[in-house]
Design a protein around this motif. Sequence first.
Motif, PDB file in Angstrom:
ATOM      1  N   VAL A 234       0.844  -1.206   0.000  1.00  0.00           N
ATOM      2  CA  VAL A 234       0.000   0.000   0.000  1.00  0.00           C
ATOM      3  C   VAL A 234       0.874   1.249   0.000  1.00  0.00           C
ATOM      4  CG1 VAL A 234      -1.832   1.253   1.225  1.00  0.00           C
ATOM      5  CG2 VAL A 234      -1.837  -1.231   1.217  1.00  0.00           C
ATOM      6  N   VAL A 238       0.838   4.070  -2.801  1.00  0.00           N
ATOM      7  CA  VAL A 238       0.537   5.471  -2.467  1.00  0.00           C
ATOM      8  C   VAL A 238       1.643   6.376  -3.011  1.00  0.00           C
ATOM      9  CG1 VAL A 238       0.370   7.126  -0.559  1.00  0.00           C
ATOM     10  CG2 VAL A 238      -0.896   4.990  -0.446  1.00  0.00           C
ATOM     11  N   ALA A 293     -18.885  13.136   2.036  1.00  0.00           N
ATOM     12  CA  ALA A 293     -17.618  12.421   2.131  1.00  0.00           C
ATOM     13  C   ALA A 293     -17.444  11.397   1.018  1.00  0.00           C
ATOM     14  CB  ALA A 293     -17.563  11.716   3.481  1.00  0.00           C
ATOM     15  N   ILE A 295     -16.845   9.852  -2.596  1.00  0.00           N
ATOM     16  CA  ILE A 295     -16.082  10.321  -3.751  1.00  0.00           C
ATOM     17  C   ILE A 295     -17.026  10.707  -4.897  1.00  0.00           C
ATOM     18  CG2 ILE A 295     -14.283   9.687  -5.421  1.00  0.00           C
ATOM     19  CD1 ILE A 295     -13.195   9.795  -2.622  1.00  0.00           C
ATOM     20  N   ILE A 298     -18.399  14.049  -4.263  1.00  0.00           N
ATOM     21  CA  ILE A 298     -17.373  15.086  -4.465  1.00  0.00           C
ATOM     22  C   ILE A 298     -17.218  15.361  -5.966  1.00  0.00           C
ATOM     23  CG2 ILE A 298     -14.914  15.633  -4.181  1.00  0.00           C
ATOM     24  CD1 ILE A 298     -15.005  13.964  -1.566  1.00  0.00           C
ATOM     25  N   ILE A 456      -1.946  -1.777 -13.848  1.00  0.00           N
ATOM     26  CA  ILE A 456      -2.736  -2.974 -13.492  1.00  0.00           C
ATOM     27  C   ILE A 456      -2.694  -3.974 -14.651  1.00  0.00           C
ATOM     28  CG2 ILE A 456      -5.064  -3.870 -13.034  1.00  0.00           C
ATOM     29  CD1 ILE A 456      -5.701  -1.370 -11.510  1.00  0.00           C
ATOM     30  N   PHE A 479       1.419  -8.598  -3.943  1.00  0.00           N
ATOM     31  CA  PHE A 479       0.192  -7.786  -3.887  1.00  0.00           C
ATOM     32  C   PHE A 479      -0.765  -8.277  -2.810  1.00  0.00           C
ATOM     33  CE2 PHE A 479       1.861  -7.915  -8.183  1.00  0.00           C
ATOM     34  CZ  PHE A 479       2.144  -6.575  -8.369  1.00  0.00           C
TER      35      PHE A 479
ATOM     36  N   THR B 146     -12.187  12.878   4.583  1.00  0.00           N
ATOM     37  CA  THR B 146     -12.714  11.667   3.959  1.00  0.00           C
ATOM     38  C   THR B 146     -11.983  11.335   2.683  1.00  0.00           C
ATOM     39  OG1 THR B 146     -14.783  12.600   4.676  1.00  0.00           O
ATOM     40  CG2 THR B 146     -14.882  10.517   3.539  1.00  0.00           C
ATOM     41  N   ALA B 147     -11.665  12.365   1.900  1.00  0.00           N
ATOM     42  CA  ALA B 147     -10.932  12.095   0.656  1.00  0.00           C
ATOM     43  C   ALA B 147      -9.595  11.436   0.989  1.00  0.00           C
ATOM     44  CB  ALA B 147     -10.727  13.396  -0.106  1.00  0.00           C
ATOM     45  N   ASN B 150     -10.191   7.830   2.218  1.00  0.00           N
ATOM     46  CA  ASN B 150     -10.634   6.949   1.136  1.00  0.00           C
ATOM     47  C   ASN B 150      -9.521   6.650   0.137  1.00  0.00           C
ATOM     48  OD1 ASN B 150     -13.187   6.518   2.020  1.00  0.00           O
ATOM     49  ND2 ASN B 150     -14.100   8.188   0.860  1.00  0.00           N
ATOM     50  N   PHE B 151      -8.567   7.570   0.034  1.00  0.00           N
ATOM     51  CA  PHE B 151      -7.470   7.395  -0.914  1.00  0.00           C
ATOM     52  C   PHE B 151      -6.776   6.053  -0.676  1.00  0.00           C
ATOM     53  CE2 PHE B 151      -2.856   8.464  -1.800  1.00  0.00           C
ATOM     54  CZ  PHE B 151      -2.958   8.246  -3.158  1.00  0.00           C
ATOM     55  N   VAL B 152      -6.391   5.814   0.561  1.00  0.00           N
ATOM     56  CA  VAL B 152      -5.678   4.573   0.889  1.00  0.00           C
ATOM     57  C   VAL B 152      -6.615   3.372   0.745  1.00  0.00           C
ATOM     58  CG1 VAL B 152      -4.471   3.340   2.720  1.00  0.00           C
ATOM     59  CG2 VAL B 152      -4.116   5.786   2.428  1.00  0.00           C
ATOM     60  N   TYR B 154      -9.302   2.958  -1.171  1.00  0.00           N
ATOM     61  CA  TYR B 154      -9.597   2.617  -2.563  1.00  0.00           C
ATOM     62  C   TYR B 154      -8.360   2.060  -3.273  1.00  0.00           C
ATOM     63  CZ  TYR B 154     -14.331   4.447  -2.682  1.00  0.00           C
ATOM     64  OH  TYR B 154     -15.672   4.640  -2.470  1.00  0.00           O
ATOM     65  N   LEU B 155      -7.222   2.638  -2.951  1.00  0.00           N
ATOM     66  CA  LEU B 155      -5.989   2.166  -3.595  1.00  0.00           C
ATOM     67  C   LEU B 155      -5.777   0.696  -3.269  1.00  0.00           C
ATOM     68  CD1 LEU B 155      -3.960   3.713  -5.317  1.00  0.00           C
ATOM     69  CD2 LEU B 155      -2.482   3.818  -3.345  1.00  0.00           C
ATOM     70  N   ARG B 156      -6.120   0.346  -2.056  1.00  0.00           N
ATOM     71  CA  ARG B 156      -5.938  -1.034  -1.626  1.00  0.00           C
ATOM     72  C   ARG B 156      -6.961  -1.962  -2.285  1.00  0.00           C
ATOM     73  NH1 ARG B 156      -6.246  -2.899   4.608  1.00  0.00           N
ATOM     74  NH2 ARG B 156      -6.401  -5.081   4.159  1.00  0.00           N
ATOM     75  N   ASP B 158      -9.199  -1.295  -4.883  1.00  0.00           N
ATOM     76  CA  ASP B 158      -9.394  -1.207  -6.335  1.00  0.00           C
ATOM     77  C   ASP B 158      -8.100  -1.374  -7.117  1.00  0.00           C
ATOM     78  OD1 ASP B 158     -11.844  -0.638  -5.427  1.00  0.00           O
ATOM     79  OD2 ASP B 158     -12.087   1.274  -6.443  1.00  0.00           O
ATOM     80  N   PHE B 159      -6.972  -1.254  -6.476  1.00  0.00           N
ATOM     81  CA  PHE B 159      -5.712  -1.330  -7.221  1.00  0.00           C
ATOM     82  C   PHE B 159      -4.957  -2.605  -6.862  1.00  0.00           C
ATOM     83  CE2 PHE B 159      -1.199  -0.177  -7.826  1.00  0.00           C
ATOM     84  CZ  PHE B 159      -1.226   0.151  -9.158  1.00  0.00           C
ATOM     85  N   ILE B 160      -4.527  -2.691  -5.602  1.00  0.00           N
ATOM     86  CA  ILE B 160      -3.682  -3.825  -5.210  1.00  0.00           C
ATOM     87  C   ILE B 160      -4.472  -5.138  -5.244  1.00  0.00           C
ATOM     88  CG2 ILE B 160      -2.219  -4.754  -3.373  1.00  0.00           C
ATOM     89  CD1 ILE B 160      -1.755  -1.823  -2.549  1.00  0.00           C
ATOM     90  N   ASN B 161      -5.637  -5.134  -4.641  1.00  0.00           N
ATOM     91  CA  ASN B 161      -6.436  -6.373  -4.619  1.00  0.00           C
ATOM     92  C   ASN B 161      -6.903  -6.774  -6.009  1.00  0.00           C
ATOM     93  OD1 ASN B 161      -6.071  -6.553  -1.929  1.00  0.00           O
ATOM     94  ND2 ASN B 161      -8.122  -5.914  -1.350  1.00  0.00           N
ATOM     95  N   GLN B 162      -7.094  -5.773  -6.872  1.00  0.00           N
ATOM     96  CA  GLN B 162      -7.510  -6.074  -8.244  1.00  0.00           C
ATOM     97  C   GLN B 162      -6.406  -6.838  -8.973  1.00  0.00           C
ATOM     98  OE1 GLN B 162     -10.700  -5.062  -9.854  1.00  0.00           O
ATOM     99  NE2 GLN B 162      -9.837  -6.797 -10.921  1.00  0.00           N
ATOM    100  N   ILE B 163      -5.179  -6.361  -8.814  1.00  0.00           N
ATOM    101  CA  ILE B 163      -4.049  -7.061  -9.459  1.00  0.00           C
ATOM    102  C   ILE B 163      -3.964  -8.480  -8.893  1.00  0.00           C
ATOM    103  CG2 ILE B 163      -1.531  -7.071  -9.773  1.00  0.00           C
ATOM    104  CD1 ILE B 163      -1.640  -4.000  -9.404  1.00  0.00           C
TER     105      ILE B 163
END
Lengths: 483, 268
Positions: A234, A238, A293, A295, A298, A456, A479, B146-147, B150-152, B154-156, B158-163
Amino acid sequence: MKVKLLFAVILLLLLSSLSFAQDDSAEIDTSAVVEELVLPAPPGNLSGVDKPNDHGHSIDLSWELSPDDGGGLNTVLQYDIYHWVPNLMLELNLVRDSISVIQKIIRKTTNGIIEGSQADSMKKVFEKLSRSELFDVRNSLTEYVKKGNKGLAEACKSYPEGGAWLFLDKKPSGTSTFDHIGSKEFKSSGFVPDFANLYYRVDAVTADGAKASSNILGPIQSSGQWYNTFRTPVVFSVLLFTLLTVFFVQKARKGADLYVRPLGGIEAVDDAIGRATEMGRPILYVLGLGSAADIATIASFTILGRVAKKVAEYQTELLVPTYDPIVMTVAQEVVKSAYLDAGRPDAYKEDTVHFVTQSQFAYVAAVNGIMLRELPATNIYMGKFFAESLILAETGALAGSIQISGTDEIAQIPFFIVACDYTLIGEELYAASAYLGKEPVLLGSLKAQDYAKAAIIVLAVIGVILAQFDFGTEFVNLFEVVN
Amino acid sequence: MKKTSMVVFATIASLFLLSWIVKGMFSEGSSPYLDGFLVTLAAFLTLAIMSFLYKDNPYYKFAEHLFVGVSAAYAMCLGFWSTIVGNLIPRLSSTVSDFFQVNYIEGDYNIFFVIPIIFGILLLMRLSPKAGWLSRWPLAFIVGTTAGLNFVRYLRSDFINQINSTIIPLLIDWNGFGDFFSNMNFSATGQLVMMFSNLVIFVGVVCGIIYFYFSKEHTGWFGRASKVGIWILMITFGASFGYTVMGRISLLVGRITFLFKDWLEIIS
C-alpha cells in the motif's frame, strides 16, 4: 455515607474475588494426574512470539501435536490453552465486571442481559444505590482498575507465586497454533498488558477428560509495532500514485495539452442546458443519497459547478433538491461560486439548492413531485444512488425530460442505462469532473489514474504468464495485503 | 373544485370512514377503533402513493407532503435527542444535562467532544451574512478528511487487490490437447469450465480497464478491446438488473400482502 458505601462495595468485591480465585483454581487448574484415566502424551515444544505487525497485547502460540493426536493412542480430542495471570489481574477482572454491571444499571439495560450468579449478586448490591452513588462507585472503580493495571507488569514477575492458570480457549485436535489476541482497552477483561512477563501452557485433553500439559512457555512479552510490514504494497502504491499525480499536475500547470477522450454523457450536458434554455424550463440536478464524504458526491460537486456556471450564463432556472444537510451546504457554496464566476451573483437564489428530507423514499417522492410539477427540460443525476435510481429515472422519462446520469454504484448503473439518455458508468463520473473542470489538479490526477490502470494491465499480464509457469506465487504475494 | 373532483373526494372519504368503522368493529385489540384507523390510514396512504402510476394527483401530493414532512421532522428530532442530548451533553455538562433531564456521565468527560460542537456552530454560521464564510471550515474538514482516508482504502481495494485477484493461470491441469479433449466435460469444477472462467476474468478485467482508459482515443485494436470491455460490462449489468428487479418484486409483494391481508383480510 458515600465513602462508607464505596468501601463496603470494594470489600465485598475483594472477598468475592478471593473466593472466586479459590473456586477457579480448583476448577481451572486441572493439570493434576487423574487416576484411572489413561493420559495422552503431552503436546511438545510450546513456543510463542509477539504477534508481528499489530498494536501489541497479542501473542502467537504454536506447539507440536501430541503423539496421540492422529497417531499413537489417537485419544486427543482437543487442546486447552491456559494463560498464567497474577492474582491482581483476577481481582481487576472482577472489578471490571462490576463496572460493566454498573454501566448496565445506569443505562437500564440489565433485564435479561446479566447472567451468572456473581453478576447477579453484584447487581443486587448495586441496584440499591442511587444514580449519583452509582456514578461515584463506577468512577472510583475505574480509577482503581487504571492504577491496578500499572502494577500488572510488576505482578507478572512473581510467577509462579501469587497467581493462577486461566483458561483461554480450546482448539480441536490437529490444531497446533493459537493467536492470543488480547484487548488493548484496560477496561476490558481481555486486557493483556504490553511489556509484562506472560506465561502459557497447552493441555492435550481426551474425551474422558484426561489432560497432559505441555512445557510452560515464558516469560514472553507483547509489544506494538510502529510499522505494519503487511501494508508495504500500500505504501509503495501510495508513493507511486502520488508521484504520478504530482508529475502530471505540474505538467498540466505548465500548459501541456493533456488529452482526455470525449465522453458522450458530458458532451450532452451543454446541449441539455441549451435545450432547457430554449424551452424556458428548469434543470433538475440530483446529487444522490451520498454524504459529502463520498467520492461520487465530491465528483458530482465539480459537475454541478460547471452546470451552474452554464445555467447562470444562460439565465436558466436550476433546481437542486438535496438529501443530506452537509451536501446541501457544500452544494450551495458550489452554486454560489459558479454564479460569481459567471458574473451573475445577482441571479443566485438561496433556495436553488434546498434540503428535502433524509428519508430515502420520502426524498424520492418529493423529487418525483418536482419532476411532474416543474417539468424540467433536463434531469441530471450524478452521485451515489441506491434503490431510488429507477424510480427517479423512470419518472423523469415519463415527464419527457432529457436525462443524464452518473454513479459509481454498480448495482444502480443498469437502471440508469435503461431509463436515461446518457449514463456515465463508474469511473467516467470522476473523469467527467476533470474533463469539465479542465483544472490542472483534476486533469493531473486523471492522467495518474490512467497510468495506474495501465500498470494494473501490465502487472496482471505478467502475473498470468508467471502463474501459468508456476512462478506466480511469489509474484502474487507482492500484492497480498493482510490486515 | 370541479364536480368530478368533489365526487371522487366524497367517495374516497366515505370509503375511508367505512373502512375505519368496519375495521374498528371487527378488530380484537384493546383499542379497536384506533387500530382500525391506523390500518385504514396506512392502506389509503399506500394507495395514494400508488396512484402516481396513473398520474400526479392531489392524493399523491398529500401523501408525498405528509411523508416528506414527517420524515424530515422525525430525522431532526431523532438527531437532536439521540445524538446531541443523548450522547453529547451527558459527557460535557451536568448543568445542561439537568436541563434536558438526562443523566450526566461524569467519568466519560472528553474534551474532544467539544470539537464537533464547534464545527456544528461553525456550520450554522452560514445563517449569518457576515460570518457565513466560517461554515466553509468544517466543510473543508469533512471533505478533506474523507478524501484522504478513502485514498488509501480505494488504492488497496481497487488497485492492489484487483491485481492480486487477476493473477490466475489460464491453463489449468494442462497435459496437452489430447488429454483436454478426452476428459472434456461441462462440470462446474471441470477443467474446461474453470479455464473458461479464468479466461473471462482476465479478459474482462483487461478490456474493462481499457474501456475506462481516458488518455487515448478508442480506435484500432484499443477501440476493439474497449468494445469487448463494454460488452462485458453490459452483460454484468443485465444480470444485476434482473437480480435487483426480483428483489423489488418482493417489496411489491410485501405491500400487496399488507393491503389484502392486514387491511382487506381477503387472504389469510
